[in-house]
Write a protein that holds these residues in place. Structure first.
Motif, PDB file in Angstrom:
ATOM      1  N   PRO A 557     -26.747   2.741  10.651  1.00  0.00           N
ATOM      2  CA  PRO A 557     -25.482   3.476  10.522  1.00  0.00           C
ATOM      3  C   PRO A 557     -24.737   3.560   9.282  1.00  0.00           C
ATOM      4  O   PRO A 557     -25.057   2.292   8.536  1.00  0.00           O
ATOM      5  N   GLN A 558     -23.680   4.507   9.014  1.00  0.00           N
ATOM      6  CA  GLN A 558     -22.738   4.258   8.063  1.00  0.00           C
ATOM      7  C   GLN A 558     -21.542   3.333   8.354  1.00  0.00           C
ATOM      8  O   GLN A 558     -21.332   3.330   9.438  1.00  0.00           O
ATOM      9  N   LEU A 559     -21.186   2.504   7.504  1.00  0.00           N
ATOM     10  CA  LEU A 559     -19.952   1.773   7.841  1.00  0.00           C
ATOM     11  C   LEU A 559     -18.690   2.526   7.362  1.00  0.00           C
ATOM     12  O   LEU A 559     -18.818   2.823   6.021  1.00  0.00           O
ATOM     13  N   TRP A 560     -17.651   2.956   8.081  1.00  0.00           N
ATOM     14  CA  TRP A 560     -16.504   3.714   7.582  1.00  0.00           C
ATOM     15  C   TRP A 560     -15.163   2.803   7.922  1.00  0.00           C
ATOM     16  O   TRP A 560     -15.161   2.308   8.900  1.00  0.00           O
ATOM     17  N   GLN A 561     -14.449   2.389   6.835  1.00  0.00           N
ATOM     18  CA  GLN A 561     -13.319   1.905   7.185  1.00  0.00           C
ATOM     19  C   GLN A 561     -12.165   3.090   7.268  1.00  0.00           C
ATOM     20  O   GLN A 561     -11.948   3.562   6.098  1.00  0.00           O
ATOM     21  N   THR A 562     -11.709   3.112   8.545  1.00  0.00           N
ATOM     22  CA  THR A 562     -10.665   4.496   8.555  1.00  0.00           C
ATOM     23  C   THR A 562      -9.451   4.103   8.939  1.00  0.00           C
ATOM     24  O   THR A 562      -8.653   4.971   9.220  1.00  0.00           O
ATOM     25  N   GLU A 563      -8.796   2.884   8.725  1.00  0.00           N
ATOM     26  CA  GLU A 563      -7.297   2.537   8.882  1.00  0.00           C
ATOM     27  C   GLU A 563      -7.051   1.274   8.339  1.00  0.00           C
ATOM     28  O   GLU A 563      -7.488   0.198   8.340  1.00  0.00           O
ATOM     29  N   TYR A 564      -6.169   1.230   7.318  1.00  0.00           N
ATOM     30  CA  TYR A 564      -5.589   0.061   6.809  1.00  0.00           C
ATOM     31  C   TYR A 564      -4.345   0.379   6.135  1.00  0.00           C
ATOM     32  O   TYR A 564      -3.964   1.496   5.447  1.00  0.00           O
ATOM     33  N   SER A 565      -3.494  -0.732   6.037  1.00  0.00           N
ATOM     34  CA  SER A 565      -2.208  -0.921   5.510  1.00  0.00           C
ATOM     35  C   SER A 565      -1.926  -2.453   5.389  1.00  0.00           C
ATOM     36  O   SER A 565      -2.764  -3.119   5.998  1.00  0.00           O
ATOM     37  N   LEU A 566      -0.861  -2.679   4.882  1.00  0.00           N
ATOM     38  CA  LEU A 566      -0.578  -4.199   4.368  1.00  0.00           C
ATOM     39  C   LEU A 566       0.095  -4.748   5.782  1.00  0.00           C
ATOM     40  O   LEU A 566       1.164  -5.229   5.596  1.00  0.00           O
ATOM     41  N   LEU A 567      -0.749  -4.854   6.794  1.00  0.00           N
ATOM     42  CA  LEU A 567      -0.058  -5.304   8.116  1.00  0.00           C
ATOM     43  C   LEU A 567      -0.295  -6.801   8.042  1.00  0.00           C
ATOM     44  O   LEU A 567      -0.982  -7.503   7.297  1.00  0.00           O
ATOM     45  N   ALA A 568       0.388  -7.283   8.919  1.00  0.00           N
ATOM     46  CA  ALA A 568       0.237  -8.990   9.268  1.00  0.00           C
ATOM     47  C   ALA A 568       0.657  -9.665   7.857  1.00  0.00           C
ATOM     48  O   ALA A 568       1.335  -9.162   6.998  1.00  0.00           O
ATOM     49  N   ASP A 569      -0.010 -10.886   7.583  1.00  0.00           N
ATOM     50  CA  ASP A 569       0.279 -11.542   6.453  1.00  0.00           C
ATOM     51  C   ASP A 569      -0.948 -11.735   5.449  1.00  0.00           C
ATOM     52  O   ASP A 569      -0.649 -12.502   4.232  1.00  0.00           O
ATOM     53  N   GLY A 570      -2.000 -10.932   5.671  1.00  0.00           N
ATOM     54  CA  GLY A 570      -3.104 -11.382   4.782  1.00  0.00           C
ATOM     55  C   GLY A 570      -2.647 -10.702   3.292  1.00  0.00           C
ATOM     56  O   GLY A 570      -3.235 -11.431   2.254  1.00  0.00           O
ATOM     57  N   TYR A 571      -1.988  -9.591   3.202  1.00  0.00           N
ATOM     58  CA  TYR A 571      -1.756  -9.200   1.851  1.00  0.00           C
ATOM     59  C   TYR A 571      -0.868 -10.296   1.166  1.00  0.00           C
ATOM     60  O   TYR A 571      -0.886 -10.049  -0.247  1.00  0.00           O
ATOM     61  N   ARG A 572      -0.418 -11.351   1.741  1.00  0.00           N
ATOM     62  CA  ARG A 572       0.554 -12.192   0.694  1.00  0.00           C
ATOM     63  C   ARG A 572      -0.281 -13.376   0.451  1.00  0.00           C
ATOM     64  O   ARG A 572       0.000 -14.200   0.056  1.00  0.00           O
ATOM     65  N   TYR A 573      -1.746 -13.436   0.879  1.00  0.00           N
ATOM     66  CA  TYR A 573      -2.627 -14.407   0.431  1.00  0.00           C
ATOM     67  C   TYR A 573      -2.520 -14.796  -1.118  1.00  0.00           C
ATOM     68  O   TYR A 573      -2.525 -13.872  -2.153  1.00  0.00           O
ATOM     69  N   GLY A 574      -2.081 -16.042  -1.196  1.00  0.00           N
ATOM     70  CA  GLY A 574      -1.837 -16.733  -2.488  1.00  0.00           C
ATOM     71  C   GLY A 574      -0.354 -16.625  -3.066  1.00  0.00           C
ATOM     72  O   GLY A 574      -0.251 -17.082  -4.293  1.00  0.00           O
ATOM     73  N   TYR A 575       0.502 -16.002  -2.253  1.00  0.00           N
ATOM     74  CA  TYR A 575       1.688 -15.777  -2.661  1.00  0.00           C
ATOM     75  C   TYR A 575       2.792 -16.836  -1.730  1.00  0.00           C
ATOM     76  O   TYR A 575       2.570 -16.857  -0.672  1.00  0.00           O
ATOM     77  N   PRO A 576       3.996 -17.488  -2.293  1.00  0.00           N
ATOM     78  CA  PRO A 576       4.809 -18.216  -1.215  1.00  0.00           C
ATOM     79  C   PRO A 576       5.271 -17.425  -0.274  1.00  0.00           C
ATOM     80  O   PRO A 576       5.395 -16.244  -0.583  1.00  0.00           O
ATOM     81  N   ALA A 577       5.662 -17.949   0.773  1.00  0.00           N
ATOM     82  CA  ALA A 577       6.143 -17.403   1.967  1.00  0.00           C
ATOM     83  C   ALA A 577       7.449 -16.609   1.904  1.00  0.00           C
ATOM     84  O   ALA A 577       7.797 -15.482   2.414  1.00  0.00           O
TER      85      ALA A 577
END
Length: 849
Positions: A557-577
């Protein structure tokens, strides 16, 4: 109108022309108080003092303006006004300890009719109790802040605030300490008054005990070096250019693009119309809507070669459930997230005038020939659901809210919607009938509210509803294809034992009892969302596992990523809290996830979540490409293009449908995980192998030097290179820099897109030097001779015909300086001889006669 409009307006009223050369920058308003009076030394404004506001002799600064909170002191400028969003306001500030507290106001632009205001306070009433610039618009119902450090009391300090369009910066003692975008800028406040020290029309708590000196206004946003000079009370210099640093250090990375190592074929980059598109499309002025459509869908460039839009190649249309018609009875707390529904209350007839705002953008996407149009639902129509709600009721079983007796009706509904839009000339390429079935989508208490529509589905229910929809689509020859499951995370695709887990095996494995492979309307698309796997080891490991599992399936099959935004805390990876991320820092996090999905999961499509949102989330750009605010009376709107918008454009505008991702090698030999904290690349070519697109994201603070070359390109080399940059200073802009000789420079903390044509001929990858590499034809001996210098680094000699077809590859030993190729088997004509080294290719034409 506001403070700065007022002052600048007076300048224009009192002086025929005020034009200050960059070498002689002067304020247009200037209160030094040196004369012992509150007089504007430019003569362009007046300042009126009230309630014991007076001049005071300060031991450090001499004559200054003093305010007393206990006397409700304030000052007001005269009321002649001029709209402007470009200025600098500067003053020295001494905060007296008496009666000091939160929400005192140093200056305030105030609109008495609406009570909107924009003000600067030395102490807010929450968090770290720092100072802040605050825009509070009653017209738009928006409260925005730019916050920074706590200000000391009983100490003189210099404060400067610059505005440049929507970007505001706060400087303390000559150093920038905070910046941010305000959607409601000074002109939109439409202030009719400007106050210092307090506002007689607002709370008594806002008066301050303080001293001000050297109040100045400039009709431009001063640069950092100029602010420092004002703070130091020295002559203001020419501005330091806000330039991008292109100076590299260290060895370059040799990046070799392997045109023959083809991976997935790209289908689209897209975004969805949830939820604010409805209001924008229905109410905003036509000219603004047209501009937004151009920004989203255009694939054209302006006269300078900059993209007019981000060229989305997919648009997701939310087929509403009908919760908007229910109003508060829908129990969806956020009104903007309630959706209208086409289905009437009788459950069988339709009102196709509903969702008019969303339909406006859908029509524009169609007119711009967006490659894929997708209809999707969070909830089935409420006419078919349990309790006629758009969510699962508290305490009920973890199962779909679609009543069992309405599965057939739901299938007919989706077929009816598809057929209606087909008749309107708008074809849905795909229908996605369910969303994140893993979640419970229920309130936390009985009779409670939720924030959006949604329903869980068990794997069995998914199989049943897709089978039912497939029967309806097949019987009616509906050509829209179905894709599922919009899984909430990668983990639900690859494993788990929950009600909606292990879905890759359940639905795409022919040996599964829930396999949907025999359904004619069922597409080969596996759709998932990248939430909660966007940081740390999960970024790589989870995507590798999913890609490997998909590779083993037959058919693959094809893989499609169909929804994303900077939800939760993953986008802060590497930055102070405790640090708020800038727009560009958020954009780099977005690019990291896109790159991982493309390079590791091998997705064929990547789609963002909400295109429009009403401003930032707690001061950070996390959930939308475009911040768009509609006036309370629906008469107008304002918008701001975030760095997320431009960064997404680095992918969506240039990586077009039917391009193929190709592999590359890099000389620094970093591990996959290391590249996502350093610099990462993704490379693509078109079906004709006539173009190359490379997106690079540099997460480091260093400018990175890259040496480009291509391999297995049938004698073709890189020609006509261009570079498009998104960083702190640039917004998807074409750069006027030297890209010859295979040079690619990636500025610190940036996303760049490199484009080039693939053509037969000499590469841009290296300068040809006669003494380094020679190739010629010896007609008497019928030989092509390649001569190499001593201590060369060539690994191969390749021979191509003039059409770019590879004829011969010869390995080269380290000390070998002469390569002989028999020409007896080749026809007369032009041939290309290429010497190949790491990150280097040299090509010479020879003629066999």
């Amino acid at each position: 109108m506001n403070f700065f409009k007022l002052l600048l307006g007076l300048v224009l009223l009192c002086v025929n022309s005020l034009a200050f050369a960059q070498s002689n920058i002067q304020p247009v308003v200037n209160y030094t108080f040196n004369s012992g009076a509150a007089v504007d030394e430019t003569g362009n404004s007046e300042l009126f003092l009230y309630n014991n506001t007076s001049l005071f002799t300060d031991s450090e600064r001499g004559s200054v303006l003093q305010f007393s909170a206990s006397h409700k002191s304030y000052a007001a400028f005269n009321r002649n006004l001029l709209d402007t969003d470009t200025f600098t306001v500067s003053f020295f500030f001494f905060w007296e300890n008496d009666n000091a507290g939160s929400w005192h106001q140093l200056f305030e632009i105030h609109n008495q009719e609406t009570n909107s205001n924009l003000f600067f306070t030395p102490q807010i009433g929450w968090g770290n109790y720092g100072c802040a610039l605050i825009s509070d618009s009653k017209d738009y119902g928006l409260y925005e802040t730019i916050e920074t450090d706590v200000l000391q009391k009983n100490k003189w300090m210099h404060i400067a605030i610059t505005f440049e369009d929507k970007l505001a910066k706060i400087y303390i003692d000559g150093a920038e300490i905070s910046s941010g975008y305000l959607n409601i800028s000074p002109t939109l406040i439409q202030g009719d008054s400007l106050y210092l020290g307090g506002n007689p029309h607002r709370s008594d708590n806002y008066y301050i005990s303080a001293r001000l000196d050297e109040i100045k206004v400039f009709d431009q946003a001063l640069s950092a070096n100029q602010i420092l000079a004002v703070a130091n009370e020295t002559e203001i210099p020419d501005p330091e250019d806000k330039t991008i640093n292109w100076e590299t250090s260290g060895d370059p990375i040799d990046l070799t693009i392997d045109i023959a190592s083809k991976q997935q074929t790209i289908q689209n980059f897209g975004s969805s119309d949830a939820w604010n598109t409805e209001r924008i499309g229905k109410y905003w002025p036509e000219t603004k809507k047209e501009k937004l459509a151009e920004l989203l869908f255009s694939t054209e460039k302006d006269a300078d070669g900059n993209p007019l839009g981000i060229g989305l190649s997919a648009w997701r249309f939310n087929i509403g459930a009908g919760t908007a018609e229910q109003g508060d009875a829908s129990r969806i707390s956020e009104e903007s997230r309630r959706t209208e529904g086409f289905l009437n209350a009788d459950g069988s007839t339709y009102n196709w005038e509903k969702q008019a705002g969303q339909q406006w953008f859908l029509q524009k996407a169609n007119q711009y020939n967006v490659h894929h149009l997708i209809g999707w639902q969070n909830s089935p129509p409420v006419e078919y659901t349990q309790n006629n709600l758009g969510f699962r009721e508290y305490g009920t079983e973890m199962a779909t809210i679609l009543k069992p007796e309405y599965f057939d009706d739901y299938a007919r509904f989706l077929a009816d919607v598809s057929e209606h839009f087909d008749n309107e000339g708008i074809h849905f390429d795909y229908i996605s009938p369910l969303n994140e079935p893993q979640w419970g989508w229920a309130p936390s208490s009985s009779s409670g509210t939720v924030t959006q529509e949604g329903t869980p589905w068990t794997n069995q229910e998914i199989f049943d509803v897709v089978s039912t929809i497939d029967n309806e689509f097949s019987a009616r020859n509906v050509t829209s294809k179905l894709f599922i499951t919009e899984a909430a995370s990668i983990n639900s695709m690859t494993g788990g034992t929950g009600h909606a887990d292990n879905q890759l095996y359940k639905f795409w494995n022919a040996n599964s009892g829930l396999s949907l492979l025999d359904k004619s309307s069922f597409s080969d698309i596996v759709s998932y969302h990248s939430y909660f796997t966007d940081y740390g080891s999960q970024l790589v490991d989870n995507r590798e596992e999913m890609a490997q599992m998909a590779q083993l399936l037959n058919p693959k099959p094809q893989l499609w990523q169909t929804e994303y935004s900077l939800l939760a805390d993953g986008y802060r990876y590497g930055y102070p809290a405790n640090v708020k991320l800038t727009e560009m820092q958020c954009a780099l996090s977005l690019s990291r996830t896109i790159m991982a999905d493309l390079n590791i999961a091998n997705v064929s499509a990547w789609q963002w979540w909400t295109t429009f949102e009403q401003g930032k989330h707690n001061g950070e750009s996390r959930f939308c490409l475009i911040e768009a605010l509609t006036k309370n009376d629906n008469s107008d709107g304002v918008y701001h293009l975030t760095k997320l918008f431009y960064t997404f454009g680095n992918f969506s505008y240039f990586i077009r449908p039917d391009m193929t991702r190709v592999d590359y090698s890099r000389s620094d030999n970093l591990s996959t995980s290391e590249t996502y904290e350093d610099i990462v690349f993704s490379a693509f070519t078109d079906a004709e192998e006539s173009k190359v697109v490379i997106v690079a994201t540099n997460f480091t603070n260093e400018v990175r030097d890259v040496k480009l070359s291509v391999d297995n390109a049938n004698g073709k080399t890189l020609k006509n290179p261009s570079l498009f940059l998104t960083d702190e200073f640039s917004n998807l802009e074409k750069q006027d820099i030297d890209l010859s000789n295979g040079k690619l420079i990636v500025p610190a903390k940036s996303v760049v897109t490199f484009t080039a044509d693939l053509e037969v001929g000499t590469s841009i990858g290296t300068e040809l030097k006669e003494q380094d590499f020679k190739a010629y034809y010896n007609g008497r001996a019928q030989q092509i001779i390649a001569e190499l210098p001593s201590n060369h680094s060539y690994k191969q000699i390749k021979l191509y015909n003039i059409s770019g077809q590879l004829q011969l590859t010869i390995p080269v030993e380290k000390q070998q300086q002469r390569i002989v190729i028999s020409s007896a088997e080749y026809n007369k004509g032009i041939f290309l001889v290429s010497g190949i080294a790491a990150g280097k290719r040299e090509t010479v034409k020879v003629i066999i006669f």
